[in-house]
Design an enzyme around this catalytic site. Sequence first.
Site, short mmCIF file in Angstrom:
data_model
loop_
_atom_site.label_atom_id
_atom_site.label_comp_id
_atom_site.label_asym_id
_atom_site.label_seq_id
_atom_site.Cartn_x
_atom_site.Cartn_y
_atom_site.Cartn_z
N LYS A 139 44.64 40.44 35.33
CA LYS A 139 43.31 40.99 34.75
C LYS A 139 43.28 41.80 33.75
O LYS A 139 42.45 42.78 33.58
CB LYS A 139 42.32 41.33 35.99
N ARG A 222 45.48 48.35 31.81
CA ARG A 222 44.35 48.84 31.41
C ARG A 222 43.58 49.87 32.35
O ARG A 222 44.20 50.36 33.32
CB ARG A 222 43.22 47.53 31.79
N SER A 230 37.30 43.62 37.10
CA SER A 230 37.47 42.60 36.65
C SER A 230 37.98 41.81 37.76
O SER A 230 37.66 40.61 37.81
CB SER A 230 38.38 42.63 35.57
N TYR A 331 37.43 39.70 19.88
CA TYR A 331 38.09 39.52 18.94
C TYR A 331 38.85 37.77 19.18
O TYR A 331 39.19 37.70 20.18
CB TYR A 331 39.41 40.19 18.54
N LYS A 348 37.76 33.34 31.22
CA LYS A 348 38.04 34.55 30.60
C LYS A 348 36.63 35.20 30.05
O LYS A 348 35.80 34.59 29.58
CB LYS A 348 39.02 34.36 29.27
N ARG A 350 34.44 36.63 31.77
CA ARG A 350 33.51 36.56 32.68
C ARG A 350 32.50 37.50 32.65
O ARG A 350 32.82 38.63 32.67
CB ARG A 350 34.11 35.91 33.97
N GLN A 351 31.35 37.12 33.34
CA GLN A 351 30.20 38.02 33.21
C GLN A 351 30.38 39.15 34.46
O GLN A 351 30.65 38.52 35.80
CB GLN A 351 28.82 37.57 33.36
N HIS A 352 30.55 40.30 34.41
CA HIS A 352 30.99 41.04 35.57
C HIS A 352 29.66 41.91 36.27
O HIS A 352 28.82 42.02 35.56
CB HIS A 352 31.82 42.46 35.29
#
Length: 385
Positions: A139, A222, A230, A331, A348, A350-352
């Site tokens: 993720k 991240r 995520s 991008y 990918k 996706r709405q969180h």
Amino acid sequence: MRHYFRVQVSSLVSLSVGLVLISSILTFVLTLMFASPLAEVARRFHLTGHGDEREVSTGALIHNGDIYSLRAPGALGASQISQSAMQKNQSVLIRHPKKNDLDPQPAPWIRRFLPADDSQKSEQPQSRAPQCILLGFAKCGTSALLEFLDLHPRMVTLDWEPDYFCDRMYKKYDLKWYVGRMPPSLPGQITIEKSPCYIVEHDAHLRIHAMNSSVKLLVLVRDPVTRLISEHAHYASFQHYWGMPSQSFEDRFYSNKTRRFKTNMILKVGDYSPHFQHLMKVFPRDQILIVDGDKLITNPLSQISRIETFLGLPHTISREDIYFDREKAFYCMKNRNTGDRKCMGKSKGRQHEEVSEEFKLRLADFLKPYNENFFKLVGERFNWI
Ligand SMILES: *[C@@H]1O[C@H](CO)[C@@H](O)[C@H](O)[C@H]1NC(C)=O
Ligand SMILES: *[C@@H]1O[C@H](CO)[C@@H](O)[C@H](O)[C@H]1NC(C)=O
Ligand SMILES: *[C@@H]1O[C@H](CO)[C@@H](O)[C@H](O)[C@H]1NC(C)=O
């Protein structure tokens, strides 16, 4: 006379310099022969019999030519993933390449067209052992990163996750199988594969090292809060798909009853340190490049260019290969020649679930000391909340 003497002195000097040179080269060669990097790793992990067959001693099992190292409890340190397995004496399967295991293999569809003599074989696209592996984290955008890298004419990336060095696959397949799964490449191209289980399953570090101790490693990280959100969205969508009730993000990581964060749930992957601690015991730090997944989203070229440098490749991927997609708000790639455009698949980006700013900040506060510890460990800082 004087002239003759000077000649004598200078030849004496060059003779002794030569002797010193020869002896240091000899020492170097002997060191290479008798102190393999495998032995060094074995020493650090108190593994008995971990090494090539010459070094095998007590404690190792050899079964069908594969070497199992007997691991004493706790020998591998703080793996939060397989803590329970640590309690027992456990045998870890570590496979060392035998003679032709890592040789390139012609792709199946190419094999039929191969010339009868072997002379041109090396110019054919073949499956080759990866020279670079992306270990995770899940993720963090590992698929997107490999898609970007694939734009480079000298990089060839695998578009699925073989999970080869993780228990699930490693027990079933040998190295020849693994090499045969790699996408066809030409000599001079660098093959890259990725599987996020490699970073959290610490035995994978040892197995990758046993395959090629000089392989180059990428790890994508991240902001751990963003990553947790995520990951939660990922699981929630599976739960939704199977008609299971899904927990909210807050309930998953915070207990109303005890009014505390669920520490184990958060730190399992929320704290990157234990994974790097283990990885850095196996591989030298300069063989590992930590890629900033947050910057990969806001400025992909900044990270791609670091990877090109790390792999010793020319800086070829440029502004011409990517564009900012306003609708998706990230991008995407475009083919320089055909103009074809490509964005990540549906799952990918996706709405969180909306997580309150207040909860995010509290979670970030909780993670702060762990983050600081991580920055110190790897000698790099990241701009996390
Ligand atoms: C683990 O193995 C070591 C070395 O073979 C042995 O001394 C020890 O007693 C074993 N421990 C357990 C818990 O089986
Ligand atoms: C091991 O990795 C290094 C670094 O990428 C590469 O140059 C070398 O060819 C690899 N060796 C094998 C046997 O694949
Ligand atoms: C815990 O408290 C939050 C905020 O008051 C609430 O939204 C949530 O539903 C509660 N969770 C449970 C499992 O009761």
